[in-house]
Design a protein around this motif. Sequence first.
Motif, PDB file in Angstrom:
ATOM      1  N   VAL A 151       0.834  -1.207   0.000  1.00  0.00           N
ATOM      2  CA  VAL A 151       0.000   0.000   0.000  1.00  0.00           C
ATOM      3  C   VAL A 151       0.871   1.259   0.000  1.00  0.00           C
ATOM      4  CG1 VAL A 151      -0.297  -0.164   2.512  1.00  0.00           C
ATOM      5  CG2 VAL A 151      -1.910   1.192   1.189  1.00  0.00           C
ATOM      6  N   ASP A 152       0.360   2.289  -0.640  1.00  0.00           N
ATOM      7  CA  ASP A 152       1.048   3.565  -0.790  1.00  0.00           C
ATOM      8  C   ASP A 152       1.141   4.313   0.548  1.00  0.00           C
ATOM      9  OD1 ASP A 152       2.142   4.458  -3.203  1.00  0.00           O
ATOM     10  OD2 ASP A 152       0.820   6.198  -3.245  1.00  0.00           O
ATOM     11  N   PRO A 153       1.927   5.389   0.592  1.00  0.00           N
ATOM     12  CA  PRO A 153       1.952   6.208   1.806  1.00  0.00           C
ATOM     13  C   PRO A 153       0.540   6.637   2.197  1.00  0.00           C
ATOM     14  CG  PRO A 153       3.680   6.901   0.324  1.00  0.00           C
ATOM     15  CD  PRO A 153       2.859   5.895  -0.426  1.00  0.00           C
ATOM     16  N   ILE A 154       0.341   6.780   3.496  1.00  0.00           N
ATOM     17  CA  ILE A 154      -0.966   7.188   4.007  1.00  0.00           C
ATOM     18  C   ILE A 154      -0.904   8.637   4.520  1.00  0.00           C
ATOM     19  CG2 ILE A 154      -1.972   4.941   4.471  1.00  0.00           C
ATOM     20  CD1 ILE A 154      -0.753   5.048   7.239  1.00  0.00           C
ATOM     21  N   ALA A 208      11.032  17.108  -8.093  1.00  0.00           N
ATOM     22  CA  ALA A 208      10.178  17.845  -9.047  1.00  0.00           C
ATOM     23  C   ALA A 208       8.712  17.482  -8.847  1.00  0.00           C
ATOM     24  CB  ALA A 208      10.613  17.546 -10.480  1.00  0.00           C
ATOM     25  N   LYS A 209       8.440  16.271  -8.342  1.00  0.00           N
ATOM     26  CA  LYS A 209       7.039  15.897  -8.107  1.00  0.00           C
ATOM     27  C   LYS A 209       6.475  16.689  -6.930  1.00  0.00           C
ATOM     28  CE  LYS A 209       3.755  12.179  -7.222  1.00  0.00           C
ATOM     29  NZ  LYS A 209       3.466  10.743  -7.179  1.00  0.00           N
ATOM     30  N   PHE A 210       7.200  16.752  -5.821  1.00  0.00           N
ATOM     31  CA  PHE A 210       6.748  17.599  -4.717  1.00  0.00           C
ATOM     32  C   PHE A 210       6.524  19.032  -5.239  1.00  0.00           C
ATOM     33  CE2 PHE A 210       8.409  15.587  -0.454  1.00  0.00           C
ATOM     34  CZ  PHE A 210       7.268  14.829  -0.378  1.00  0.00           C
ATOM     35  N   VAL A 258      12.302  16.317   1.768  1.00  0.00           N
ATOM     36  CA  VAL A 258      12.977  15.419   0.822  1.00  0.00           C
ATOM     37  C   VAL A 258      12.383  14.023   0.974  1.00  0.00           C
ATOM     38  CG1 VAL A 258      15.117  16.775   0.843  1.00  0.00           C
ATOM     39  CG2 VAL A 258      14.870  14.847   2.421  1.00  0.00           C
ATOM     40  N   GLY A 259      12.562  13.217  -0.081  1.00  0.00           N
ATOM     41  CA  GLY A 259      12.022  11.852  -0.005  1.00  0.00           C
ATOM     42  C   GLY A 259      10.770  11.699  -0.833  1.00  0.00           C
ATOM     43  N   CYS A 260      10.792  12.245  -2.051  1.00  0.00           N
ATOM     44  CA  CYS A 260       9.693  12.051  -2.997  1.00  0.00           C
ATOM     45  C   CYS A 260      10.298  11.694  -4.345  1.00  0.00           C
ATOM     46  CB  CYS A 260       8.831  13.295  -3.122  1.00  0.00           C
ATOM     47  SG  CYS A 260       7.601  13.171  -4.457  1.00  0.00           S
ATOM     48  N   PRO A 261      10.143  10.440  -4.800  1.00  0.00           N
ATOM     49  CA  PRO A 261       9.588   9.306  -4.076  1.00  0.00           C
ATOM     50  C   PRO A 261      10.383   9.025  -2.792  1.00  0.00           C
ATOM     51  CG  PRO A 261       9.831   8.782  -6.416  1.00  0.00           C
ATOM     52  CD  PRO A 261      10.502  10.089  -6.198  1.00  0.00           C
ATOM     53  N   HIS A 262       9.803   8.205  -1.930  1.00  0.00           N
ATOM     54  CA  HIS A 262      10.437   7.887  -0.650  1.00  0.00           C
ATOM     55  C   HIS A 262      11.930   7.617  -0.806  1.00  0.00           C
ATOM     56  CE1 HIS A 262       6.839   6.581   2.096  1.00  0.00           C
ATOM     57  NE2 HIS A 262       6.937   7.889   1.952  1.00  0.00           N
ATOM     58  N   PHE A 263      12.694   8.139   0.159  1.00  0.00           N
ATOM     59  CA  PHE A 263      14.151   7.945   0.122  1.00  0.00           C
ATOM     60  C   PHE A 263      14.511   6.461   0.252  1.00  0.00           C
ATOM     61  CE2 PHE A 263      17.067  11.771   1.261  1.00  0.00           C
ATOM     62  CZ  PHE A 263      16.772  12.345   0.048  1.00  0.00           C
ATOM     63  N   SER A 284      -1.362   0.913  -8.364  1.00  0.00           N
ATOM     64  CA  SER A 284      -1.601   2.352  -8.340  1.00  0.00           C
ATOM     65  C   SER A 284      -0.258   2.994  -8.002  1.00  0.00           C
ATOM     66  CB  SER A 284      -2.614   2.703  -7.256  1.00  0.00           C
ATOM     67  OG  SER A 284      -3.897   2.322  -7.677  1.00  0.00           O
ATOM     68  N   GLU A 285      -0.244   4.273  -7.828  1.00  0.00           N
ATOM     69  CA  GLU A 285       0.953   5.096  -7.559  1.00  0.00           C
ATOM     70  C   GLU A 285       1.713   5.318  -8.858  1.00  0.00           C
ATOM     71  OE1 GLU A 285       2.143   7.174  -5.307  1.00  0.00           O
ATOM     72  OE2 GLU A 285       3.665   7.516  -6.830  1.00  0.00           O
ATOM     73  N   SER A 286       1.478   6.499  -9.412  1.00  0.00           N
ATOM     74  CA  SER A 286       1.989   6.796 -10.749  1.00  0.00           C
ATOM     75  C   SER A 286       3.507   6.648 -10.849  1.00  0.00           C
ATOM     76  CB  SER A 286       1.555   8.201 -11.164  1.00  0.00           C
ATOM     77  OG  SER A 286       2.089   9.160 -10.271  1.00  0.00           O
ATOM     78  N   SER A 287       4.240   7.023  -9.795  1.00  0.00           N
ATOM     79  CA  SER A 287       5.707   6.951  -9.887  1.00  0.00           C
ATOM     80  C   SER A 287       6.180   5.497  -9.911  1.00  0.00           C
ATOM     81  CB  SER A 287       6.355   7.698  -8.718  1.00  0.00           C
ATOM     82  OG  SER A 287       6.105   7.047  -7.486  1.00  0.00           O
ATOM     83  N   ALA A 288       5.516   4.648  -9.144  1.00  0.00           N
ATOM     84  CA  ALA A 288       5.898   3.231  -9.103  1.00  0.00           C
ATOM     85  C   ALA A 288       5.520   2.532 -10.409  1.00  0.00           C
ATOM     86  CB  ALA A 288       5.224   2.538  -7.919  1.00  0.00           C
ATOM     87  N   THR A 346       4.321   8.261   5.223  1.00  0.00           N
ATOM     88  CA  THR A 346       3.481   9.331   4.695  1.00  0.00           C
ATOM     89  C   THR A 346       4.339  10.227   3.795  1.00  0.00           C
ATOM     90  OG1 THR A 346       1.931  11.072   5.316  1.00  0.00           O
ATOM     91  CG2 THR A 346       3.876  10.828   6.717  1.00  0.00           C
ATOM     92  N   CYS A 347       3.813  11.360   3.353  1.00  0.00           N
ATOM     93  CA  CYS A 347       4.624  12.329   2.603  1.00  0.00           C
ATOM     94  C   CYS A 347       3.929  13.676   2.588  1.00  0.00           C
ATOM     95  CB  CYS A 347       4.906  11.841   1.181  1.00  0.00           C
ATOM     96  SG  CYS A 347       3.597  12.189   0.003  1.00  0.00           S
ATOM     97  N   ALA A 348       4.624  14.682   2.084  1.00  0.00           N
ATOM     98  CA  ALA A 348       4.117  16.061   2.133  1.00  0.00           C
ATOM     99  C   ALA A 348       2.974  16.312   1.163  1.00  0.00           C
ATOM    100  CB  ALA A 348       5.253  17.035   1.837  1.00  0.00           C
ATOM    101  N   VAL A 349       2.684  15.365   0.277  1.00  0.00           N
ATOM    102  CA  VAL A 349       1.537  15.539  -0.610  1.00  0.00           C
ATOM    103  C   VAL A 349       0.291  14.903  -0.001  1.00  0.00           C
ATOM    104  CG1 VAL A 349       0.547  14.819  -2.830  1.00  0.00           C
ATOM    105  CG2 VAL A 349       2.817  15.849  -2.752  1.00  0.00           C
ATOM    106  N   VAL A 350       0.433  13.676   0.493  1.00  0.00           N
ATOM    107  CA  VAL A 350      -0.770  12.968   0.969  1.00  0.00           C
ATOM    108  C   VAL A 350      -1.135  13.322   2.406  1.00  0.00           C
ATOM    109  CG1 VAL A 350      -0.400  11.052  -0.634  1.00  0.00           C
ATOM    110  CG2 VAL A 350       0.450  10.838   1.702  1.00  0.00           C
TER     111      VAL A 350
HETATM  112 FE1  F3S Z   1       5.645   9.142  -2.985  1.00  0.00          FE
HETATM  113 FE2  F3S Z   1       4.299  11.095  -1.915  1.00  0.00          FE
HETATM  114 FE3  F3S Z   1       6.047  11.574  -3.790  1.00  0.00          FE
HETATM  115  S1  F3S Z   1       3.500   9.130  -2.482  1.00  0.00           S
HETATM  116  S2  F3S Z   1       6.019   9.771  -5.088  1.00  0.00           S
HETATM  117  S3  F3S Z   1       6.484  10.766  -1.750  1.00  0.00           S
HETATM  118  S4  F3S Z   1       4.069  12.528  -3.620  1.00  0.00           S
END
Ligand code: F3S
Length: 403
Positions: free
Chosen positions: A77-80, A375-377, A295-300, A136-140, A355-359
């Motif tokens: 499952v993706d970040p929550i 660049a995604k963040f 930092v960490g998008c996608p996860h580090f 799901s998860e476009s980057s993956a 988790t992450c700064a978007v979700v």
């Molecule tokens: Fe992952 Fe969140 Fe970026 S789900 S790809 S860290 S926007």
Amino acid sequence: MYLSKKQEKMLDGEDGEGVRLAMQLITRIGDMYGADRLVEISRSHVLGHFGSLHIAGVELLEKFTNLGAKFIVPTTVDPISIEPNRWKELKIEPEYAEHQLRLIKALNEMRVVPTYSCIPYLIGNVPRYKEVFAWSESSAVAYSNSIVGARTNRMTAGFDIACAITGLTPNFGFLRDENRHGQVLVEVRKKELRDLDYHTLGYIVGKAVGNMIPVITGLSRESKADQLKGLGAAAASSGSVALFHVVGISPDAGSAEEAFGPNKPEDKIVIDEEDIAKTEDEIGTSDEEPDLIAVGCPHFSVPEIIDLARLVRGKKVKSGVEFWLYTSESICNTAERMGLIPVLESAGINVLCSTCAVVCPIRNWGFNVMMTNSAKFANVVPSEHGIDIAYAPLEKIVEVSMR
Ligand code: F3S
């Protein structure tokens, strides 16, 4: 769409009402996309963050659990939207956390593997070449289709769950050989790309090609997995790229000719040093001092944590600045055992898992400027949270935010 006898029985409810509902969903979507049949999947990766699923998503997942549905293939499952044990500290409203906790409960009841990370391909959910799966998860999706050569469409919330419950997905789109050939030629004319350049490149490519399939030339065969994951995440975010070919790296792209197959390039894009520098400037929306580093998008990954620990050893985050690093719990545990997490924490870095700064809702913090090397963040955070962006390489981030 053709259904086998067994699949017809599943649709008729022979395997339970949860499976019937999931079959109704995937057959309708399959018909919509002109799929000829359903194919078996070996693994799944689903969305589970309240920030995207909202109440309708919570109710759908609970409906599945009430009907007794279980995932029958390994499903991560993706970040929550909250750090499960630290949500109060992160200023999350109790009602919001409650919704996310309901989602976690429903996913657990369906036997999810609770990875809460967007890099399943680095933490045990690893597809192989030509394997059919449903993520799901476009980057993956971009990474696994493009760098591994495995086969998935870009799933949406609910559809991903239905595939994991049935172990099936409709045969259309990127599952079919004829839809995987390149469409647009991208020539990169810059030697020695920095880590940030891969993100910037992905951002440029995504904007230019939308949902077409780019064939990228000019990248070193030595490009690192983390650089390619950054490229894919950015291209999937600024455009909706789910498959790209990097000549010399992607399994179906020994040459540009092989990547295009029977297709003729519909367009050609040249990206040089000047384009990358100009876009790097454009991605940033503010020259002000940042009050949040993310930092960490996608996860580090572990190598990225090693790099950061090397840069910050003996330094301290400036007062008035929050420095947040996002990763998965399993990577965090490994980094802890390597002695890296104490180095980051004594530098004042807040290591956030799952988790992450978007979700995750971060508006309550009142941040003005987020500095990031993703660049995604940078692409998503301004619209999601109303925060300005400073975009820079990791070395510069450390220089600006630490003393
Ligand atoms: Fe992952 Fe969140 Fe970026 S789900 S790809 S860290 S926007």
